[in-house]
Design a protein around this motif. Structure first.
Motif, PDB file in Angstrom:
ATOM      1  N   ILE A  49       0.857  -1.187   0.000  1.00 29.22           N
ATOM      2  CA  ILE A  49       0.000   0.000   0.000  1.00 29.22           C
ATOM      3  C   ILE A  49       0.891   1.233   0.000  1.00 29.22           C
ATOM      4  O   ILE A  49       1.592   1.509   0.976  1.00 29.22           O
ATOM      5  CB  ILE A  49      -0.920   0.023   1.234  1.00 29.22           C
ATOM      6  CG1 ILE A  49      -1.676  -1.296   1.361  1.00 29.22           C
ATOM      7  CG2 ILE A  49      -1.868   1.205   1.159  1.00 29.22           C
ATOM      8  CD1 ILE A  49      -2.581  -1.623   0.202  1.00 29.22           C
ATOM      9  N   PRO A  50       0.901   2.027  -1.092  1.00 28.81           N
ATOM     10  CA  PRO A  50       1.743   3.232  -1.153  1.00 28.81           C
ATOM     11  C   PRO A  50       1.004   4.460  -0.614  1.00 28.81           C
ATOM     12  O   PRO A  50      -0.222   4.476  -0.507  1.00 28.81           O
ATOM     13  CB  PRO A  50       2.017   3.372  -2.651  1.00 28.81           C
ATOM     14  CG  PRO A  50       0.769   2.822  -3.292  1.00 28.81           C
ATOM     15  CD  PRO A  50       0.246   1.741  -2.383  1.00 28.81           C
ATOM     16  N   SER A  51       1.773   5.493  -0.312  1.00 25.28           N
ATOM     17  CA  SER A  51       1.177   6.759   0.128  1.00 25.28           C
ATOM     18  C   SER A  51       0.881   7.617  -1.092  1.00 25.28           C
ATOM     19  O   SER A  51       1.760   7.800  -1.944  1.00 25.28           O
ATOM     20  CB  SER A  51       2.130   7.495   1.068  1.00 25.28           C
ATOM     21  OG  SER A  51       1.619   8.768   1.373  1.00 25.28           O
ATOM     22  N   PRO A  52      -0.308   8.172  -1.180  1.00 24.91           N
ATOM     23  CA  PRO A  52      -0.625   9.028  -2.336  1.00 24.91           C
ATOM     24  C   PRO A  52      -0.112  10.461  -2.182  1.00 24.91           C
ATOM     25  O   PRO A  52      -0.154  11.239  -3.131  1.00 24.91           O
ATOM     26  CB  PRO A  52      -2.161   9.006  -2.372  1.00 24.91           C
ATOM     27  CG  PRO A  52      -2.560   8.793  -0.944  1.00 24.91           C
ATOM     28  CD  PRO A  52      -1.485   7.945  -0.323  1.00 24.91           C
ATOM     29  N   VAL A  53       0.369  10.814  -0.958  1.00 28.74           N
ATOM     30  CA  VAL A  53       0.805  12.190  -0.694  1.00 28.74           C
ATOM     31  C   VAL A  53       2.038  12.196   0.202  1.00 28.74           C
ATOM     32  O   VAL A  53       2.394  11.178   0.798  1.00 28.74           O
ATOM     33  CB  VAL A  53      -0.321  12.995   0.002  1.00 28.74           C
ATOM     34  CG1 VAL A  53      -1.521  13.166  -0.915  1.00 28.74           C
ATOM     35  CG2 VAL A  53      -0.737  12.320   1.300  1.00 28.74           C
ATOM     36  N   ASP A  54       2.689  13.379   0.279  1.00 27.11           N
ATOM     37  CA  ASP A  54       3.752  13.594   1.256  1.00 27.11           C
ATOM     38  C   ASP A  54       3.107  13.943   2.593  1.00 27.11           C
ATOM     39  O   ASP A  54       2.050  14.588   2.637  1.00 27.11           O
ATOM     40  CB  ASP A  54       4.657  14.757   0.840  1.00 27.11           C
ATOM     41  CG  ASP A  54       5.372  14.499  -0.472  1.00 27.11           C
ATOM     42  OD1 ASP A  54       5.348  13.339  -0.918  1.00 27.11           O
ATOM     43  OD2 ASP A  54       5.939  15.452  -1.041  1.00 27.11           O
ATOM     44  N   GLY A  55       3.741  13.542   3.709  1.00 28.17           N
ATOM     45  CA  GLY A  55       3.190  13.925   4.993  1.00 28.17           C
ATOM     46  C   GLY A  55       3.873  13.239   6.160  1.00 28.17           C
ATOM     47  O   GLY A  55       4.868  12.519   5.995  1.00 28.17           O
ATOM     48  N   GLU A  56       3.330  13.508   7.348  1.00 31.59           N
ATOM     49  CA  GLU A  56       3.845  12.925   8.593  1.00 31.59           C
ATOM     50  C   GLU A  56       2.800  11.963   9.162  1.00 31.59           C
ATOM     51  O   GLU A  56       1.615  12.304   9.235  1.00 31.59           O
ATOM     52  CB  GLU A  56       4.140  14.030   9.608  1.00 31.59           C
ATOM     53  CG  GLU A  56       4.649  13.493  10.948  1.00 31.59           C
ATOM     54  CD  GLU A  56       4.810  14.589  11.990  1.00 31.59           C
ATOM     55  OE1 GLU A  56       4.983  14.254  13.177  1.00 31.59           O
ATOM     56  OE2 GLU A  56       4.732  15.785  11.613  1.00 31.59           O
ATOM     57  N   ILE A  57       3.248  10.779   9.559  1.00 32.73           N
ATOM     58  CA  ILE A  57       2.336   9.769  10.094  1.00 32.73           C
ATOM     59  C   ILE A  57       1.828  10.210  11.472  1.00 32.73           C
ATOM     60  O   ILE A  57       2.613  10.440  12.392  1.00 32.73           O
ATOM     61  CB  ILE A  57       3.022   8.399  10.218  1.00 32.73           C
ATOM     62  CG1 ILE A  57       3.603   7.952   8.874  1.00 32.73           C
ATOM     63  CG2 ILE A  57       2.054   7.354  10.765  1.00 32.73           C
ATOM     64  CD1 ILE A  57       2.586   7.648   7.822  1.00 32.73           C
ATOM     65  N   LEU A  58       0.496  10.342  11.596  1.00 31.87           N
ATOM     66  CA  LEU A  58      -0.116  10.697  12.872  1.00 31.87           C
ATOM     67  C   LEU A  58      -0.734   9.494  13.579  1.00 31.87           C
ATOM     68  O   LEU A  58      -0.798   9.464  14.810  1.00 31.87           O
ATOM     69  CB  LEU A  58      -1.219  11.750  12.651  1.00 31.87           C
ATOM     70  CG  LEU A  58      -0.791  13.109  12.112  1.00 31.87           C
ATOM     71  CD1 LEU A  58      -2.011  13.988  11.891  1.00 31.87           C
ATOM     72  CD2 LEU A  58       0.193  13.784  13.075  1.00 31.87           C
ATOM     73  N   TRP A  59      -1.172   8.513  12.797  1.00 30.81           N
ATOM     74  CA  TRP A  59      -1.953   7.406  13.382  1.00 30.81           C
ATOM     75  C   TRP A  59      -1.925   6.206  12.448  1.00 30.81           C
ATOM     76  O   TRP A  59      -1.960   6.360  11.221  1.00 30.81           O
ATOM     77  CB  TRP A  59      -3.394   7.890  13.605  1.00 30.81           C
ATOM     78  CG  TRP A  59      -4.389   6.831  13.979  1.00 30.81           C
ATOM     79  CD1 TRP A  59      -4.581   6.263  15.189  1.00 30.81           C
ATOM     80  CD2 TRP A  59      -5.357   6.234  13.104  1.00 30.81           C
ATOM     81  NE1 TRP A  59      -5.596   5.341  15.142  1.00 30.81           N
ATOM     82  CE2 TRP A  59      -6.103   5.314  13.857  1.00 30.81           C
ATOM     83  CE3 TRP A  59      -5.661   6.393  11.746  1.00 30.81           C
ATOM     84  CZ2 TRP A  59      -7.130   4.541  13.315  1.00 30.81           C
ATOM     85  CZ3 TRP A  59      -6.695   5.631  11.196  1.00 30.81           C
ATOM     86  CH2 TRP A  59      -7.411   4.722  11.986  1.00 30.81           C
TER      87      TRP A  59
END
Length: 438
Positions: A49-59
């Motif tokens: 499962i890839p990430s569709p966006v840049d960001g920081e993991i919160l949960w």
């Protein structure tokens, strides 16, 4: 800043849920678009499962081993911009995910002067704090006596040691000339695991709990289903593969200009023999829907090849073996084996078999009892090839022999039909030229 929730996507046609088998990230990690976040498994196929966006993991929304429904939130990211979550919805999500705080307990106030001051403990006598050197030297060390030296002990002590399972050579006596007393036996028993330290051995009482997840859980479920539903009958037959091995070696040495052929193993020959045997007994090449009471007899011969991989047992499938020659079978076998070992085999390549071959290669043993790949009705097991003395009527001669251990669903295949099927394969392998005759 905003929040972006990632939901478990549809990982395959008709799949309603998948098992989470691996996290590639943790809370607080920064991820880029297309970075792999997790891996899920369904029907032995692993999907990243890839990430569709840049960001920081919160949960993170699940633990390894959890079964997650398609469309369920699995990751929440802090992203630049608005994200895909409304501010009020994000607040409600965070509130729902926050652990409940325990109720505060009001402590009664205690005045400092009301607290009694702790009294100092009386110092222990020095003699009690540490054993005297003489006493320490006199204690049982548990060191074994030299081989052949007989320990000194009375008959009563020897009987006590025998009943307790104690080797008296491991007990140091504190009596005259090292004689062992009842106190020495009791001290030896009281020390327990310390006894083994002198000889380099030690008890290990640890217990490790290992959660059954991913492919191992799929295998366990598949085996449980097969054994609980299918009444197995196993038929073992000995096959002389001397002529087959000679032919195989000759074909592997043969070079054709402009034609690159794979190295032949035993399996392509067995696959072609099975295709011919199935042509005579098509009921063997079938799937049994035991809930509907229907036998699906297939025209196409789709042979599953049980393969051991670093992750566990998988069964890639050679589709339409009836339409492949010897070398085409070998090419497809090599391709699927490589895909299975590297973990890149697709769901389609790991499903759709109508009959299975299982082989442990050189570790195949003399005989095995293969478990049928449900809902199939037959599995052919290849055992270890060995040179054995065979009586030819006048003398013993060395021959390359191999057993086939094959299991059948006794609800669908009678014992006689199972024997006829294997005997046909035996005849083809022992006279391999027949494999090439249409």
């Amino acid at each position: 800043m905003g929040e972006h929730i990632i939901k478990l996507p549809d990982v395959g046609e008709g799949v309603a849920e998948a098992e989470l088998v691996e996290w590639h990230v943790k809370v607080g990690d920064l991820v880029r678009e297309d970075s792999v976040l997790a891996a899920v498994m369904t029907d032995k196929a692993t999907v990243e499962i890839p990430s569709p966006v840049d960001g920081e993991i919160l949960w993170l929304g699940a633990e390894i081993g959890d079964t997650v429904a398609i469309g369920s939130p699995i990751v929440r990211l802090k992203v630049a911009g608005e994200g895909n979550v409304k501010p009020d919805a994000a607040g409600e999500t965070a509130k729902a995910e926050a652990p409940a705080k325990p109720a505060e307990t009001k402590l009664a106030e205690t005045k400092p002067e009301a607290r009694p001051e702790p009294k100092p403990k009386p110092a222990e006598p020095a003699a009690k704090a540490a054993p005297a050197p003489a006493a320490a030297a006199k204690s049982n060390s548990g060191a074994p006596r030299p081989e052949g030296e007989r320990p000194l002990a009375s008959p009563a002590i020897r009987l006590r040691a025998k009943e307790a399972g104690i080797d008296l050579r491991q007990v140091s006596g504190t009596g005259p000339a090292g004689r062992i007393s009842h106190e020495d036996i009791e001290a030896f028993l009281a020390r327990g695991p310390q006894v083994a330290k002198a000889s380099g051995l030690a008890r290990n009482d640890s217990v490790e709990d290992i959660k059954v997840i991913g492919l191992r859980r799929k295998i366990a479920e598949k085996m449980s289903l097969a054994k609980s539903r299918i009444p197995h009958i196993t038929y073992v037959e000995e096959i002389d593969v001397t002529a087959l091995e000679e032919l195989r070696a000759a074909l592997n040495k043969e070079k054709r200009k402009g034609v690159e052929r794979p190295k032949l193993t035993l399996l392509p020959f067995l696959m072609r023999a099975m295709v011919k045997a199935i042509a005579d007994q098509p009921n063997i090449n079938a799937l049994f829907d035991d809930e509907a009471g229907i036998i699906h007899q297939h025209g196409g011969v789709h042979i599953g090849i049980a393969a051991q991989t670093p992750s566990g047992l998988v069964v890639p499938v050679v589709k339409h073996a009836e339409a492949r020659d010897l070398w085409d079978c070998a090419i497809e076998l090599n391709r699927l084996a490589e895909a299975a070992k590297s973990g890149t085999a697709s769901r389609d390549e790991l499903s759709g078999s109508t009959i299975t071959i299982t082989s442990l290669g050189a570790m195949g043993g003399v005989a095995t009892t293969p478990v049928i790949n449900h809902p199939e009705v037959a599995i052919v097991g290849v055992n270890k090839m060995m040179v054995r003395p065979v009586w030819d009527g006048t003398q013993f001669i060395p021959r390359k022999m191999m057993n086939l251990s094959s299991s059948f669903d006794h609800r669908v295949v009678d014992g006689w039909d199972a024997a006829v099927f294997i005997q046909r394969i035996k005849a083809l392998l022992e006279t391999p030229a027949l494999i090439f005759v249409d």
